[in-house]
Design an enzyme around this catalytic site. Structure first.
Site, mmCIF file in Angstrom:
data_model
loop_
_atom_site.group_PDB
_atom_site.id
_atom_site.type_symbol
_atom_site.label_atom_id
_atom_site.label_comp_id
_atom_site.label_asym_id
_atom_site.label_seq_id
_atom_site.Cartn_x
_atom_site.Cartn_y
_atom_site.Cartn_z
ATOM 1 N N TYR A 142 3.313 -7.755 15.103
ATOM 2 C CA TYR A 142 2.384 -7.953 14.133
ATOM 3 C C TYR A 142 1.077 -8.218 14.776
ATOM 4 O O TYR A 142 1.405 -9.656 15.495
ATOM 5 C CB TYR A 142 2.896 -8.623 12.903
ATOM 6 C CG TYR A 142 3.692 -7.770 11.986
ATOM 7 C CD1 TYR A 142 3.037 -6.902 11.114
ATOM 8 C CD2 TYR A 142 5.111 -7.834 12.246
ATOM 9 C CE1 TYR A 142 3.965 -6.158 10.247
ATOM 10 C CE2 TYR A 142 5.812 -7.021 11.056
ATOM 11 C CZ TYR A 142 5.340 -6.429 10.186
ATOM 12 O OH TYR A 142 6.268 -5.516 9.436
ATOM 13 N N ASP A 198 9.838 1.546 0.548
ATOM 14 C CA ASP A 198 8.823 1.562 -0.241
ATOM 15 C C ASP A 198 8.576 2.969 -0.847
ATOM 16 O O ASP A 198 8.075 2.844 -2.015
ATOM 17 C CB ASP A 198 7.546 1.307 0.613
ATOM 18 C CG ASP A 198 7.461 0.214 1.521
ATOM 19 O OD1 ASP A 198 8.155 -0.925 1.174
ATOM 20 O OD2 ASP A 198 6.907 -0.003 2.553
ATOM 21 N N LEU A 205 0.705 -1.253 0.136
ATOM 22 C CA LEU A 205 0.157 0.023 0.016
ATOM 23 C C LEU A 205 0.767 1.198 0.107
ATOM 24 O O LEU A 205 0.515 2.160 -0.635
ATOM 25 C CB LEU A 205 -0.967 -0.055 1.001
ATOM 26 C CG LEU A 205 -1.883 1.305 1.150
ATOM 27 C CD1 LEU A 205 -2.555 1.425 0.074
ATOM 28 C CD2 LEU A 205 -2.738 1.094 2.603
#
Length: 312
Positions: free
Chosen positions: A106, A266, A39
């Site tokens: 996570y 990213d 994303l």
């Protein structure tokens, strides 16, 4: 920075898991944002190129709603996102040290994306619905969400995609905690790298997965994969660009400040891909990617704030 929005002759679909991102404010208080490696890349591509399509799975929970709205606010196309009525969005917690380095915790083992990417039938159904796609982007984290069966099905789909003229873009993004062993990760990488057209590896991740401390040996492994276009990042050291057998070292653009290194890779990938999709040379695309990475590390969180994009 030059905005490289084009006539969108190329269509890129990015496969991965969007996550809720919890960043510490003080004590036990956290700010809830949205991120996820793929994303993060999609947001940059959308802003600079003008179009990015996300293939993922989310639930019907408020967290999933937040992620969808966030993606849409950044003009990421979410038409291919699958809605899972039985599972929720995954999340992760960030903690940063005084130098800006981060650690993650996570909660994604039972997420909608984990179930989607691990189900061969669901994954292939979604992939086969895609139309007029020129580029597919995914990461080592995307592969970790798959089972061996769904990875096998995915690789077979990639073969058909490339035969039809599509290009495959892969970021190695190695997270040991997501894999049963380094060997399992490397096996998955070998499957996709033999079908990859643009490889965007981190040298650190290559060394970690191979158990190497020798950079030349890690570079030799990358070269031996024989991918036509490769950009190797190595922290603040010069990037290595390899295009069709020609190798070039390019100095990194230094960040003015380092607040948080989350999402730097990213940001680079998004800038690089936006430039390449727009027709820029690989050399110019590297410069665009480096500028994005330098800007990302100057802000908290993995995605640059709205006020940044308003100035681009």
């Amino acid at each position: 920075m030059v905005v490289m929005k084009s006539q969108n002759e190329n269509k890129i679909v990015l496969l991965g898991e969007p996550l809720l991102e919890l960043t510490p404010i003080s004590g036990q208080s956290y700010n809830m944002g949205v991120a996820g490696d793929v994303l993060n890349v999609a947001v940059v591509v959308s802003h600079l190129y003008g179009e990015a399509h996300l293939l993922a799975a989310l639930g019907l929970d408020s967290g999933s709603d937040k992620i969808l709205q966030f993606a849409r606010d950044h003009d990421v196309n979410t038409e291919a996102v699958v809605i899972d009525h039985a599972h929720k969005a995954g999340m992760y917690f960030i903690n940063n040290d005084a130098l800006g380095e981060r650690t993650f915790t996570y909660k994604r083992d039972n997420s909608a994306a984990k179930h989607f990417f691990g189900d061969s039938d669901q994954l292939l159904t979604a992939l086969n619905k895609l139309e007029a796609v020129s580029h597919i982007y995914f990461s080592g984290i995307t592969l970790a969400l798959m089972t061996e069966a769904s990875r096998t099905a995915f690789v077979a789909w990639l073969d058909n995609f490339r035969r039809s003229g599509g290009l495959v873009v892969f970021d190695n993004n190695y997270r040991p905690a997501l894999w049963p062993s380094a060997d399992a990760y490397l096996k998955a990488c070998e499957w996709v790298l033999s079908r990859t057209d643009i490889f965007l590896p981190s040298l650190d991740d290559v060394m970690l997965s191979l158990g190497l401390v020798d950079k030349p040996a890690a570079m030799a492994w990358i070269v031996a994969r024989d991918v036509p276009e490769v950009v190797v990042s190595d922290g603040v050291q010069p990037l290595t660009l390899m295009v069709n057998g020609t190798t070039e070292l390019i100095d990194v653009i230094a960040a003015n400040q380092v607040a948080d290194t989350t999402g730097a890779g990213d940001g680079f990938n998004g800038g690089y891909l936006a430039a390449r999709l727009s027709g820029a040379s690989a050399q110019d695309a590297v410069k665009c990617g480096m500028q994005l990475a330098a800007d990302v590390v100057g802000h908290k969180g993995a995605i640059l704030p709205e006020e940044y994009w308003a100035k681009v």
